[in-house]
Design a protein around this motif. Sequence first.
Motif, PDB file in Angstrom:
ATOM      1  N   ALA A 260      -8.380  -5.689  -4.460  1.00  0.00           N
ATOM      2  CA  ALA A 260      -7.662  -4.772  -5.357  1.00  0.00           C
ATOM      3  C   ALA A 260      -7.095  -3.626  -4.514  1.00  0.00           C
ATOM      4  CB  ALA A 260      -8.614  -4.234  -6.415  1.00  0.00           C
ATOM      5  N   LEU A 261      -5.841  -3.273  -4.802  1.00  0.00           N
ATOM      6  CA  LEU A 261      -5.182  -2.254  -3.974  1.00  0.00           C
ATOM      7  C   LEU A 261      -4.516  -1.192  -4.852  1.00  0.00           C
ATOM      8  CD1 LEU A 261      -3.272  -4.679  -1.537  1.00  0.00           C
ATOM      9  CD2 LEU A 261      -5.265  -3.280  -0.926  1.00  0.00           C
ATOM     10  N   SER A 262      -4.581   0.049  -4.396  1.00  0.00           N
ATOM     11  CA  SER A 262      -3.784   1.133  -4.994  1.00  0.00           C
ATOM     12  C   SER A 262      -2.852   1.619  -3.903  1.00  0.00           C
ATOM     13  CB  SER A 262      -4.683   2.293  -5.443  1.00  0.00           C
ATOM     14  OG  SER A 262      -5.513   1.875  -6.488  1.00  0.00           O
ATOM     15  N   VAL A 263      -1.586   1.299  -4.030  1.00  0.00           N
ATOM     16  CA  VAL A 263      -0.633   1.567  -2.947  1.00  0.00           C
ATOM     17  C   VAL A 263       0.312   2.713  -3.334  1.00  0.00           C
ATOM     18  CG1 VAL A 263       1.212   0.557  -1.532  1.00  0.00           C
ATOM     19  CG2 VAL A 263      -0.699  -0.878  -2.305  1.00  0.00           C
ATOM     20  N   PRO A 264       0.133   3.905  -2.728  1.00  0.00           N
ATOM     21  CA  PRO A 264       1.108   4.964  -3.001  1.00  0.00           C
ATOM     22  C   PRO A 264       2.479   4.576  -2.448  1.00  0.00           C
ATOM     23  CG  PRO A 264      -0.853   5.830  -1.884  1.00  0.00           C
ATOM     24  CD  PRO A 264      -0.929   4.335  -1.796  1.00  0.00           C
ATOM     25  N   VAL A 265       3.505   4.652  -3.310  1.00  0.00           N
ATOM     26  CA  VAL A 265       4.894   4.433  -2.846  1.00  0.00           C
ATOM     27  C   VAL A 265       5.582   5.777  -3.039  1.00  0.00           C
ATOM     28  CG1 VAL A 265       6.973   3.006  -3.061  1.00  0.00           C
ATOM     29  CG2 VAL A 265       4.743   2.041  -3.700  1.00  0.00           C
TER      30      VAL A 265
END
Length: 341
Positions: A260-265
């Motif tokens: 599971a990933l939380s990727v700030p863009v």
Amino acid sequence: MTVAPARWTVEERTRPSPGRLAADLRAGLASRPVTIPPKWFYDEKGSALFDAITHLPEYYPTRTEEAILRAHADELPQVQALVELGAGYSRKTRLLLEALTRGDRPLLFVPLDVAVEPLRDAAERITADFPTVTVHGVVADFDEELTPLPGTPGERLVAFLGSTIGNLTPGPRAAFLARLHRATAPGDWFLLGADLVKDTDRLVRAYDDAAGLTAEFNKNVLHVLARELDADLDADDFDHVAVYDTEHDRIEMRLRARRALSVPVRALGLVWELAEGEEVLTETSAKFRLEGLRQELAEAGFDVVETWTDTARDFSLTLARRRHQQRADGYVASHESQGEP
Ligand code: SAH
Ligand code: AVI
């Protein structure tokens, strides 16, 4: 001292900008699966990786198409201009250039691509190697209008090689052919390279090679997103996946999140949440049947004149001609309709 005029120029109609990528990612995040258009593979590194893929033993399309071109280039019509869509480094195109300039015939060559580096590279090399060729490169997106198409209307050959047409799904493919119809004139020619339906294992191996180059090519889009949109993406968090969809006759390349990933863009001011195992669709590569291809072309206003394949029928090259009047569905382009509709 006389200075010879430059025999190559590059016209920039569009440039793949962070703003365009941001818009594409925003749209792609709203679809399921999340989708990133394949044009974003081709920064300088991605273009070089694709070039390396074309030499892999598993990736049969390039060498097969090259053999078909070698066998039939001399049967092509003599034209004033050769336009090449999605040209890349225009390596196979040299076979066309040789045939079309035989007897020192002058030729305008118009490579068109979103990727600037291969275009400049090709323009320089081809100018040096073909003294009767003038190169007018165009940095443009073939997902957008193709007008004005350089060259003399009715005396052009538009080549779209490598089965890049297969990277468009049916709706966008029909829209692309309609744009090509609008940009061409009656009598112009269209030379289309298209990969054919075949054994699934061979297809999957061509998109999941033992050396891992296709995996690297696929993951390159993550580096592009990280760099251009200030996204905290780590390519090691994803696996390369290539599957064949028998219902739609197409390879799908995906990137599967290992956790599971939380990727700030940051450029989009959002955090992209990915579940463990979630897959992002990065490319579809359709495999064609000749009858279907002929029909798609006819519906778009292009009549097939010749179809060439290799003996194993792995790959096809189709020569079609832009119809003079009406498309098969009855549509008439406004600039050529005369009198009553
Ligand atoms: N024609 C070459 C290269 C194929 S790779 C061959 O047959 O080997 C696909 C090429 O299409 C790349 O150079 C890529 O930059 C270009 N391309 C992909 N999407 C594009 C788009 N939307 N508009 C213009 N060029 C595109
Ligand atoms: C450019 N295009 C036709 C290639 C293909 O086969 O669909 C891109 C590619 N993707 C993985 N390998 C090659």
